[in-house]
Write a protein that holds these residues in place. Structure first.
Motif, short mmCIF file in Angstrom:
data_model
loop_
_atom_site.label_atom_id
_atom_site.label_comp_id
_atom_site.label_asym_id
_atom_site.label_seq_id
_atom_site.Cartn_x
_atom_site.Cartn_y
_atom_site.Cartn_z
N LYS A 46 1.34 -6.97 12.88
CA LYS A 46 2.07 -6.92 11.84
C LYS A 46 2.49 -8.33 11.70
CE LYS A 46 4.19 -2.33 11.96
NZ LYS A 46 5.31 -1.56 12.34
N MET A 74 -1.73 1.82 8.05
CA MET A 74 -1.02 0.94 7.29
C MET A 74 -1.82 0.25 6.23
SD MET A 74 1.01 -0.59 10.49
CE MET A 74 2.10 0.49 11.70
N GLU A 76 -2.13 -2.95 5.21
CA GLU A 76 -2.04 -4.19 5.67
C GLU A 76 -3.37 -4.27 6.42
OE1 GLU A 76 0.35 -2.74 5.96
OE2 GLU A 76 1.85 -3.52 7.75
#
Length: 229
Positions: A46, A74, A76
């Motif tokens: 992250k 997620m 991303e």
């Protein structure tokens, strides 16, 4: 040496393994980050948003399979390469890895030059095919024209049925990427009522008959990938 400093996250609970991989990848010009378990991997990913993550499977607190599954949910990490690094060579662990979104699989013991070569090849998948012009792919001796539904191999036209062409174009759009049967069915036969795995097998066989056995590779128990030559 890599011309672009792409970011790689290495996740393993063995310090010696982390040090060995980090040393060789930094020497290749990559930015390298590390984590010691799945929980640390998710947190570090992250922060650093790596281009590629190498995950051991068997780790404390959270294993690599679970960490990969979480990151694939997620946005991303939708296009981040996930590669499993493990001493476990059982087929079921490879299938489990691909099922949660792994892009490739590297077995221990690690051979540094082979590892770097594999990672270089995986990251090249992000690059566009050798030439893409108006829905046309040119890869090696193949030219695949999406608009005209035409395929040429070494300058010779190859006649493909509509679904054969669509399957070839899907696989060739990302050479080396493993497509599961589920993904192939969804992309090629989404509007069909009755389609089985046997349907995919038949179309793959026909592509091999027309273009050569080496064009499409089978990843046992998982799916198929296009082999750039």
């Amino acid at each position: 040496m890599s011309t672009v400093k792409q970011k790689i996250l290495i996740v393993d609970d063995e310090p010696d393994i982390l040090e060995l991989i980090e040393y060789n990848l930094k020497k290749e010009g990559y930015q390298v980050y590390s984590a010691r378990n799945g929980q640390e991997a998710v947190a570090e990913a992250k922060k650093t948003l790596p281009d590629l993550i190498v995950l051991d499977i068997m780790m404390p607190k959270m294993d690599g399979i679970e960490a990969c599954r979480i990151m694939r949910t997620m946005p991303e990490f939708k296009n981040t390469f996930m590669v499993f690094l493990t001493a476990r060579s059982e087929e079921y662990s490879e299938i489990a890895g691909f099922n949660v979104g792994a892009d490739d699989y590297i077995a221990k013991p690690i051979k540094p030059r082979a590892l770097v070569s594999r990672i270089n090849a995986i990251l090249r998948r992000n690059a566009p095919p050798e030439e893409v012009t108006d829905n046309k792919l040119e890869i090696g001796d193949l030219v695949i024209d999406r608009e005209a539904y035409l395929v040429y191999q070494k300058g010779v036209k190859v006649i493909l049925a509509k679904k054969e062409f669509e399957l070839l174009y899907l696989l060739a759009s990302k050479p080396g990427k493993v497509y599961t049967r589920e993904v192939i069915l969804k992309n090629i036969w989404e509007d069909s009522v009755v389609v089985t795995n046997r349907t995919i097998d038949v179309h793959i066989r026909k592509l091999r008959e027309k273009l050569g056995d080496e064009v499409v590779a089978t990843v046992k128990g998982v799916g198929y990938k296009f082999e750039a030559r």
